[in-house]
Design a protein around this motif. Structure first.
Motif, PDB file in Angstrom:
ATOM      1  N   ALA A  42     113.747  13.920  21.858  1.00 55.95           N
ATOM      2  CA  ALA A  42     113.208  15.230  21.246  1.00 55.95           C
ATOM      3  C   ALA A  42     112.440  15.861  22.651  1.00 55.95           C
ATOM      4  O   ALA A  42     111.687  15.008  23.266  1.00 55.95           O
ATOM      5  N   SER A  43     112.542  17.151  22.702  1.00 57.04           N
ATOM      6  CA  SER A  43     112.098  17.831  23.831  1.00 57.04           C
ATOM      7  C   SER A  43     110.274  18.124  23.579  1.00 57.04           C
ATOM      8  O   SER A  43     110.210  18.111  22.511  1.00 57.04           O
ATOM      9  N   SER A  44     109.582  17.791  24.673  1.00 60.40           N
ATOM     10  CA  SER A  44     108.459  18.374  24.180  1.00 60.40           C
ATOM     11  C   SER A  44     108.042  19.759  23.975  1.00 60.40           C
ATOM     12  O   SER A  44     108.726  20.742  24.526  1.00 60.40           O
ATOM     13  N   THR A  45     107.292  20.090  23.071  1.00 62.38           N
ATOM     14  CA  THR A  45     107.039  21.255  22.676  1.00 62.38           C
ATOM     15  C   THR A  45     105.852  22.025  23.313  1.00 62.38           C
ATOM     16  O   THR A  45     105.519  23.139  23.175  1.00 62.38           O
ATOM     17  N   SER A  46     105.082  21.103  24.086  1.00 59.69           N
ATOM     18  CA  SER A  46     103.987  21.662  24.885  1.00 59.69           C
ATOM     19  C   SER A  46     104.128  21.795  26.204  1.00 59.69           C
ATOM     20  O   SER A  46     104.619  20.754  26.986  1.00 59.69           O
ATOM     21  N   PRO A  47     104.110  22.823  26.970  1.00 59.32           N
ATOM     22  CA  PRO A  47     104.661  23.049  28.260  1.00 59.32           C
ATOM     23  C   PRO A  47     103.573  22.342  29.197  1.00 59.32           C
ATOM     24  O   PRO A  47     102.414  22.163  29.053  1.00 59.32           O
ATOM     25  N   GLN A  48     104.215  21.848  30.225  1.00 64.12           N
ATOM     26  CA  GLN A  48     103.581  21.081  31.334  1.00 64.12           C
ATOM     27  C   GLN A  48     102.456  22.209  32.095  1.00 64.12           C
ATOM     28  O   GLN A  48     102.900  23.210  32.429  1.00 64.12           O
ATOM     29  N   LYS A  49     101.255  21.791  32.252  1.00 62.79           N
ATOM     30  CA  LYS A  49     100.323  22.501  32.904  1.00 62.79           C
ATOM     31  C   LYS A  49     100.351  22.406  34.324  1.00 62.79           C
ATOM     32  O   LYS A  49     100.415  21.566  34.898  1.00 62.79           O
ATOM     33  N   ASN A  50     100.618  23.702  35.055  1.00 66.91           N
ATOM     34  CA  ASN A  50     100.713  23.649  36.473  1.00 66.91           C
ATOM     35  C   ASN A  50      99.359  23.938  37.142  1.00 66.91           C
ATOM     36  O   ASN A  50      98.884  24.982  37.387  1.00 66.91           O
ATOM     37  N   TRP A  51      98.520  22.915  37.145  1.00 68.08           N
ATOM     38  CA  TRP A  51      97.149  23.027  37.332  1.00 68.08           C
ATOM     39  C   TRP A  51      96.885  23.549  38.881  1.00 68.08           C
ATOM     40  O   TRP A  51      95.993  24.283  39.141  1.00 68.08           O
ATOM     41  N   ALA A  52      97.980  23.271  39.705  1.00 65.22           N
ATOM     42  CA  ALA A  52      97.913  23.737  41.379  1.00 65.22           C
ATOM     43  C   ALA A  52      97.752  25.181  41.138  1.00 65.22           C
ATOM     44  O   ALA A  52      97.327  25.937  42.115  1.00 65.22           O
ATOM     45  N   SER A  53      98.319  26.176  40.323  1.00 64.53           N
ATOM     46  CA  SER A  53      98.319  27.449  40.316  1.00 64.53           C
ATOM     47  C   SER A  53      96.973  28.055  39.975  1.00 64.53           C
ATOM     48  O   SER A  53      96.765  29.413  40.099  1.00 64.53           O
ATOM     49  N   TYR A  54      96.047  27.355  39.515  1.00 69.52           N
ATOM     50  CA  TYR A  54      94.722  27.744  39.229  1.00 69.52           C
ATOM     51  C   TYR A  54      93.760  27.742  40.382  1.00 69.52           C
ATOM     52  O   TYR A  54      92.514  27.910  40.209  1.00 69.52           O
ATOM     53  N   THR A  55      94.021  27.033  41.334  1.00 70.20           N
ATOM     54  CA  THR A  55      92.929  26.583  42.208  1.00 70.20           C
ATOM     55  C   THR A  55      92.932  27.529  43.746  1.00 70.20           C
ATOM     56  O   THR A  55      92.458  27.177  44.612  1.00 70.20           O
ATOM     57  N   GLY A  56      93.234  28.856  43.421  1.00 68.56           N
ATOM     58  CA  GLY A  56      93.098  29.942  44.503  1.00 68.56           C
ATOM     59  C   GLY A  56      91.676  30.089  45.328  1.00 68.56           C
ATOM     60  O   GLY A  56      91.732  30.153  46.261  1.00 68.56           O
ATOM     61  N   ASN A  57      90.588  29.640  44.505  1.00 68.82           N
ATOM     62  CA  ASN A  57      89.325  29.805  45.061  1.00 68.82           C
ATOM     63  C   ASN A  57      88.931  28.560  45.391  1.00 68.82           C
ATOM     64  O   ASN A  57      87.711  28.539  46.157  1.00 68.82           O
ATOM     65  N   LEU A  58      89.267  27.260  45.055  1.00 70.88           N
ATOM     66  CA  LEU A  58      88.701  26.128  45.342  1.00 70.88           C
ATOM     67  C   LEU A  58      88.918  25.833  46.889  1.00 70.88           C
ATOM     68  O   LEU A  58      90.076  25.965  47.478  1.00 70.88           O
ATOM     69  N   SER A  59      88.024  25.024  47.212  1.00 64.35           N
ATOM     70  CA  SER A  59      88.059  24.411  48.741  1.00 64.35           C
ATOM     71  C   SER A  59      89.086  23.486  48.519  1.00 64.35           C
ATOM     72  O   SER A  59      89.635  22.815  47.581  1.00 64.35           O
ATOM     73  N   LYS A  60      89.517  23.088  49.776  1.00 66.49           N
ATOM     74  CA  LYS A  60      90.764  22.158  49.930  1.00 66.49           C
ATOM     75  C   LYS A  60      90.342  20.634  49.486  1.00 66.49           C
ATOM     76  O   LYS A  60      91.021  19.899  49.055  1.00 66.49           O
ATOM     77  N   GLU A  61      88.915  20.500  49.719  1.00 71.81           N
ATOM     78  CA  GLU A  61      88.334  18.907  49.329  1.00 71.81           C
ATOM     79  C   GLU A  61      88.402  18.864  47.766  1.00 71.81           C
ATOM     80  O   GLU A  61      89.105  17.882  47.381  1.00 71.81           O
ATOM     81  N   VAL A  62      88.144  19.950  46.974  1.00 71.09           N
ATOM     82  CA  VAL A  62      88.289  19.963  45.414  1.00 71.09           C
ATOM     83  C   VAL A  62      89.938  19.921  45.157  1.00 71.09           C
ATOM     84  O   VAL A  62      90.258  18.899  44.279  1.00 71.09           O
ATOM     85  N   VAL A  63      90.706  20.717  45.813  1.00 66.93           N
ATOM     86  CA  VAL A  63      92.049  20.638  45.313  1.00 66.93           C
ATOM     87  C   VAL A  63      92.558  19.163  45.805  1.00 66.93           C
ATOM     88  O   VAL A  63      93.353  18.495  44.750  1.00 66.93           O
ATOM     89  N   GLU A  64      92.109  18.656  46.696  1.00 68.31           N
ATOM     90  CA  GLU A  64      92.623  17.103  46.990  1.00 68.31           C
ATOM     91  C   GLU A  64      92.116  16.122  45.867  1.00 68.31           C
ATOM     92  O   GLU A  64      93.091  15.261  45.468  1.00 68.31           O
ATOM     93  N   LYS A  65      90.854  16.452  45.514  1.00 70.84           N
ATOM     94  CA  LYS A  65      90.526  15.372  44.479  1.00 70.84           C
ATOM     95  C   LYS A  65      91.206  15.787  43.186  1.00 70.84           C
ATOM     96  O   LYS A  65      91.687  14.738  42.398  1.00 70.84           O
ATOM     97  N   LEU A  66      91.618  16.921  42.852  1.00 67.08           N
ATOM     98  CA  LEU A  66      92.307  17.166  41.690  1.00 67.08           C
ATOM     99  C   LEU A  66      93.914  16.566  41.746  1.00 67.08           C
ATOM    100  O   LEU A  66      94.548  16.141  40.744  1.00 67.08           O
ATOM    101  N   LYS A  67      94.494  16.560  42.978  1.00 66.16           N
ATOM    102  CA  LYS A  67      95.719  16.137  43.224  1.00 66.16           C
ATOM    103  C   LYS A  67      95.506  14.816  43.125  1.00 66.16           C
ATOM    104  O   LYS A  67      96.510  13.768  42.628  1.00 66.16           O
ATOM    105  N   VAL A  68      94.594  13.730  43.590  1.00 61.33           N
ATOM    106  CA  VAL A  68      94.731  12.462  43.285  1.00 61.33           C
ATOM    107  C   VAL A  68      94.550  12.241  42.009  1.00 61.33           C
ATOM    108  O   VAL A  68      94.910  11.073  41.366  1.00 61.33           O
ATOM    109  N   ALA A  69      93.579  12.875  41.161  1.00 63.30           N
ATOM    110  CA  ALA A  69      93.510  12.868  39.561  1.00 63.30           C
ATOM    111  C   ALA A  69      94.735  12.697  39.071  1.00 63.30           C
ATOM    112  O   ALA A  69      94.817  12.042  38.033  1.00 63.30           O
ATOM    113  N   SER A  70      95.370  13.876  39.597  1.00 62.54           N
ATOM    114  CA  SER A  70      96.817  13.771  38.653  1.00 62.54           C
ATOM    115  C   SER A  70      97.686  12.663  38.996  1.00 62.54           C
ATOM    116  O   SER A  70      98.578  12.406  38.123  1.00 62.54           O
TER     117      SER A  70
END
Length: 258
Positions: A42-70
């Motif tokens: 069965a295919s997923s009915t909920s789209p995968q969230k591309n969290w990286a597309s929301y990080t335009g204002n975030l520092s590289k340190e926060v982006v790296e933390k989000l990457k590790v979390a993912s």
């Protein structure tokens, strides 16, 4: 004689049909065992969230933390700390921000904790060693509203910044790789010295390498009577309008599509 010949012919024909059916049944059964029927996923009915597309204002340190979390499944922890401005109420800006963070990033990437110190000044915060609660929370990101309005006319900006320096020194000595975001408290109507104190707070943040969110840009000007509608009746905290304006600024910082 002809009758017996006909009977024998019919029996032979029936026997051929039965033998043929048994042969095909056996062959079909063998093929079904050798080649299992594929199961449709069965295919997923909920789209995968591309969290990286929301990080335009975030520092590289926060982006790296989000990457590790993912990658690890261990969400980063945001701790929001401040005066009565940083309220735990459901309609306050921290709750509004948390809701949007969950919508865009999800609880797999981010968790939020709010620490409200109602009517505290920076001096009381230091004397009470309330910074120990920040240390205990072990945040990845600290969003700090350091009691600027409560200090105004009571502590003095020089002492405010000295106290803030003490607080951050204590916290950073016990929390590794902390990213700190500083915010001013709510604007004050027709204030003279207070806007200058906010400028000095921003300068402190810049010199210390902290992020700074100037949510005042979302509020009416301090000289406008409209500002009063963004504050509570006591004028010591944001009203519903003020919370929405404040939340909008923080949300734009965290959710800025590239």
């Amino acid at each position: 004689m002809k009758v017996w010949i006909n009977v024998i012919a019919v029996l032979a024909f029936v026997g051929t049909l039965v033998a043929g059916k048994l042969y095909w049944d056996e062959r079909t059964s063998a093929e079904s065992i050798a080649t299992p029927t594929p199961v449709t996923q069965a295919s997923s009915t909920s789209p995968q969230k591309n969290w990286a597309s929301y990080t335009g204002n975030l520092s590289k340190e926060v982006v790296e933390k989000l990457k590790v979390a993912s990658e690890t499944g261990n969400p980063i922890k945001i701790v929001m700390v401040g005066s009565q401005d940083t309220s735990k109420e459901n309609n306050a800006w921290p709750a509004l921000v948390e809701k949007e963070l969950m919508n865009k990033y999800g609880s797999d990437l981010i968790t939020v904790e709010v620490q409200e110190y109602d009517q505290d000044t920076t001096l009381q915060f230091v004397k009470n060693q309330s910074y120990e609660k920040i240390i205990a929370a072990q945040p990845d990101v600290l969003i700090f509203e350091p009691f600027l309005a409560n200090d105004n006319g009571v502590v003095g900006i020089t002492n405010t910044l000295d106290n803030l320096s003490v607080i951050m020194t204590r916290v950073e000595s016990q929390v590794d790789d902390l990213v700190t975001i500083i915010q001013p408290s709510h604007p004050i109507y027709n204030a003279i010295n207070y806007p200058k104190e906010a400028e000095q707070l921003k300068a402190f943040a810049d010199e210390s390498g902290y992020e700074y969110i100037n949510h005042w840009e979302k509020w009416p000007k301090a000289t406008s009577e409209e500002l009063l509608t963004y504050l509570t009746e006591e004028k010591d905290a944001p009203s519903m309008k003020g919370n929405k304006a404040w939340a909008e600024a923080v949300i734009e910082y965290w959710i800025n599509e590239k």
